[in-house]
Design a protein around this motif. Structure first.
Motif, PDB file in Angstrom:
ATOM      1  N   SER A  34      13.019  13.162 -13.807  1.00  0.00           N
ATOM      2  CA  SER A  34      12.961  11.916 -13.051  1.00  0.00           C
ATOM      3  C   SER A  34      13.675  12.147 -11.721  1.00  0.00           C
ATOM      4  O   SER A  34      14.293  13.195 -11.501  1.00  0.00           O
ATOM      5  N   TYR A  35      13.594  11.124 -10.856  1.00  0.00           N
ATOM      6  CA  TYR A  35      14.173  11.222  -9.517  1.00  0.00           C
ATOM      7  C   TYR A  35      14.843   9.899  -9.179  1.00  0.00           C
ATOM      8  O   TYR A  35      14.336   8.832  -9.544  1.00  0.00           O
ATOM      9  N   VAL A  36      15.983   9.972  -8.483  1.00  0.00           N
ATOM     10  CA  VAL A  36      16.688   8.768  -8.067  1.00  0.00           C
ATOM     11  C   VAL A  36      17.092   8.906  -6.615  1.00  0.00           C
ATOM     12  O   VAL A  36      17.738   9.904  -6.230  1.00  0.00           O
ATOM     13  N   TYR A  37      16.714   7.914  -5.813  1.00  0.00           N
ATOM     14  CA  TYR A  37      17.158   7.831  -4.417  1.00  0.00           C
ATOM     15  C   TYR A  37      18.025   6.584  -4.269  1.00  0.00           C
ATOM     16  O   TYR A  37      17.581   5.475  -4.574  1.00  0.00           O
ATOM     17  N   ALA A  38      19.252   6.806  -3.828  1.00  0.00           N
ATOM     18  CA  ALA A  38      20.191   5.694  -3.644  1.00  0.00           C
ATOM     19  C   ALA A  38      21.110   6.013  -2.475  1.00  0.00           C
ATOM     20  O   ALA A  38      21.342   7.192  -2.151  1.00  0.00           O
ATOM     21  N   GLY A  39      21.646   4.951  -1.842  1.00  0.00           N
ATOM     22  CA  GLY A  39      22.524   5.147  -0.697  1.00  0.00           C
ATOM     23  C   GLY A  39      23.858   5.774  -1.073  1.00  0.00           C
ATOM     24  O   GLY A  39      24.373   6.645  -0.378  1.00  0.00           O
ATOM     25  N   ARG A  40      24.422   5.319  -2.188  1.00  0.00           N
ATOM     26  CA  ARG A  40      25.701   5.850  -2.649  1.00  0.00           C
ATOM     27  C   ARG A  40      25.458   6.860  -3.764  1.00  0.00           C
ATOM     28  O   ARG A  40      24.749   6.575  -4.731  1.00  0.00           O
ATOM     29  N   LEU A  41      26.057   8.034  -3.620  1.00  0.00           N
ATOM     30  CA  LEU A  41      25.875   9.075  -4.626  1.00  0.00           C
ATOM     31  C   LEU A  41      26.335   8.589  -5.996  1.00  0.00           C
ATOM     32  O   LEU A  41      25.702   8.901  -7.022  1.00  0.00           O
ATOM     33  N   GLN A  42      27.429   7.824  -6.026  1.00  0.00           N
ATOM     34  CA  GLN A  42      27.923   7.325  -7.311  1.00  0.00           C
ATOM     35  C   GLN A  42      26.884   6.444  -8.005  1.00  0.00           C
ATOM     36  O   GLN A  42      26.711   6.519  -9.230  1.00  0.00           O
ATOM     37  N   ASP A  43      26.179   5.623  -7.240  1.00  0.00           N
ATOM     38  CA  ASP A  43      25.142   4.781  -7.832  1.00  0.00           C
ATOM     39  C   ASP A  43      23.988   5.625  -8.353  1.00  0.00           C
ATOM     40  O   ASP A  43      23.437   5.358  -9.436  1.00  0.00           O
ATOM     41  N   ALA A  44      23.613   6.633  -7.577  1.00  0.00           N
ATOM     42  CA  ALA A  44      22.521   7.512  -8.011  1.00  0.00           C
ATOM     43  C   ALA A  44      22.877   8.201  -9.318  1.00  0.00           C
ATOM     44  O   ALA A  44      22.062   8.275 -10.244  1.00  0.00           O
TER      45      ALA A  44
END
Length: 484
Positions: A417-427
């Motif tokens: 899977s793949y995750v794009y988020a502004g904060r690395l912690q959220d990703a």
């Protein structure tokens, strides 16, 4: 040398590579170019007799190869890496011809495939063991690893070079000999790799390649042969289940890299331009014909319109055409049947309320399907529940993270899977809750020879790549030493 001359030089009518020699069979099968549907070559079509001959050769070669020093095996693997890189034009040309990839994707695959030889050449000399004092004392424990034996390798058509080397390299590094059945759609690349390994000095019988249209007959012959001690398969979950049932009869050491249904998650604070760039790679590289391809795009409502607009513009600008065209970015699907399957999936989704928001070009000749973006896809749509294996990107809009994660994990698959988020912690927080063996964090590629490739749930058993990959071809053995 043009591709026709290169194929002729391979002598595919004698493409069964056993004990260091190319041999023929009583019959041949035809390999076609998916971009033109024209015939490329007639290839020797092996059956159970040739499958047994391959095991004969591998079993004879095994004691000598297992006894080779790790350094000797490492040097041969390094030479194989150098030879593959030197033959990039040939190998990429074969991949373009029989698989249909764009030239850029084919050359990238050759580099990736060759890296397994270099990586496992380095790992071959780093065999780990253990020495310990038994808790009750009086003995010492020595733990070591030994090659499992003759390994049967079964590879798919979508990465004809990389799927072969990802199995051959760790097997050889561990001291195993191998029998390989490449996909009938793409046997030419495997034949070329076998020739390369022979030319760099890998001993006869260590690597044997058996192209065939009788996959069941050949693989069953191997699974029933007492000399075969390992099965490593990459392909569909359905076929993997059948092989596991067969392997159970002999309690055969099994590795399975099976299907995927990768989610691509975009959060509200993600860098949308970067997410679109990542989606283009994760979804459309190789025409979406990869088990790690982004299968379902979950985009937060706050950025959905912008994401779809940018993604659609990129999709409509994709240059679709034969890999022989240097400008082509997306090639054909592997077969007419694959095109029909994708078309049926899209028509079903549209009938259920989805919209074809953006669509790329479709050449008139060849097995092409236009790159497509679907919007308005219901969370329970059938297109989200099976592996698309083509250039279609269904977009689901979300605004509640718990509901989105439940949808992402509501599948029997768990490969990537793949995750794009502004904060690395959220990703990372989201990634830790996704049931998948590999997660791309703010990037659209997860594969790396130095990383363990594999999945959760019905996406497979075991890992390929990294140190884990060599362990798949080894047995652990320990010695209890009297120490008084």
């Amino acid at each position: 040398m043009n591709i026709s001359d290169a194929i002729a030089a391979l002598d595919p009518k004698h493409g069964i590579h056993v004990d260091g020699r190319g041999t023929g069979a009583d019959r041949t099968f035809t390999v076609q170019d998916p971009a033109t549907t024209l015939d490329l070559a007639e290839v020797a079509d092996a059956g159970p007799a040739e499958a047994t001959a391959a095991v004969d050769a591998a079993a004879r070669a095994f004691p000598g190869w297992a006894a080779q020093t790790p350094r000797a095996r490492a040097e041969l693997l390094r030479r194989a890496f150098d030879a593959m890189i030197a033959e990039t034009d040939l190998l990429a040309g074969l991949i373009v011809a029989e698989n249909g990839k764009s030239q850029a994707d084919a050359r990238a695959e050759v580099a990736y495939a060759a890296e397994f030889f270099r990586w496992y050449g380095e790992e071959a000399v780093r065999s780990e063991g253990d020495y310990a004092v038994a808790p009750a004392s009086g003995t010492r424990t020595i733990v070591t690893h030994r090659p499992v034996g003759v390994a049967a390798l079964v590879t798919p058509w979508n990465f004809p070079a990389a799927m072969a080397t990802r199995k051959i390299a760790p097997a050889l590094a561990a001291g195993c000999t191998v029998v390989l059945k490449p996909a009938a759609e793409t046997p030419l690349t495997a034949i070329a790799i076998a020739r390369i390994l022979h030319d760099v000095g890998v001993p006869d019988g260590v690597v044997n390649v058996v192209p065939t249209t009788d996959a069941a007959g050949v693989v069953t012959t191997w699974l029933e042969d007492q000399r075969v001690r390992k099965i490593s398969f990459t392909g569909s979950t359905e076929v993997g289940r059948r092989l596991l049932r067969q392997a159970a009869d002999r309690v055969l050491n099994s590795s399975m890299e099976l299907g995927g249904n990768a989610a691509f998650v975009v959060t509200a604070d993600a860098d949308v331009e970067a997410a679109v760039a990542g989606a283009m790679v994760a979804k459309f590289r190789g025409g979406g014909q990869a088990c790690t391809a982004a299968n379902r795009l979950y985009v937060h409502a706050d950025v959905a319109d912008r994401f779809v607009g940018l993604l659609g513009a990129e999709v409509e600008a994709l240059r679709v055409g034969p890999g022989a065209d240097a400008d082509a970015q997306v090639g054909p699907l592997i077969s007419a049947r694959a095109v029909d399957g994708i078309r049926a999936l899209v028509e079903e989704a549209v009938a259920a309320g989805a919209t074809v928001a953006h669509r790329g070009a479709q050449p008139e000749q060849g097995w092409f399907y236009p790159p497509t973006v679907l919007t308005g896809v219901a969370p329970d749509s059938p297109i989200l529940r099976q592996e698309i294996f083509g250039p279609v990107a269904p977009v689901v809009v979300w605004d509640d993270e718990e509901s989105m994660l439940a949808q992402v994990n509501d599948t029997e698959f768990g490969l990537a899977s793949y995750v794009y988020a502004g904060r690395l912690q959220d990703a990372l927080r989201i990634a830790e809750r996704i049931d998948a063996g590999m997660i791309g964090i703010n990037r659209g590629i997860v594969s790396d020879p130095a990383a363990p490739f594999g999945g959760f749930k019905q996406s497979g058993l075991g890992r390929e790549g990294a140190r884990d990959g060599i362990r798949e071809f080894q047995e652990t053995q320990y010695f209890s030493v009297e120490w008084t």
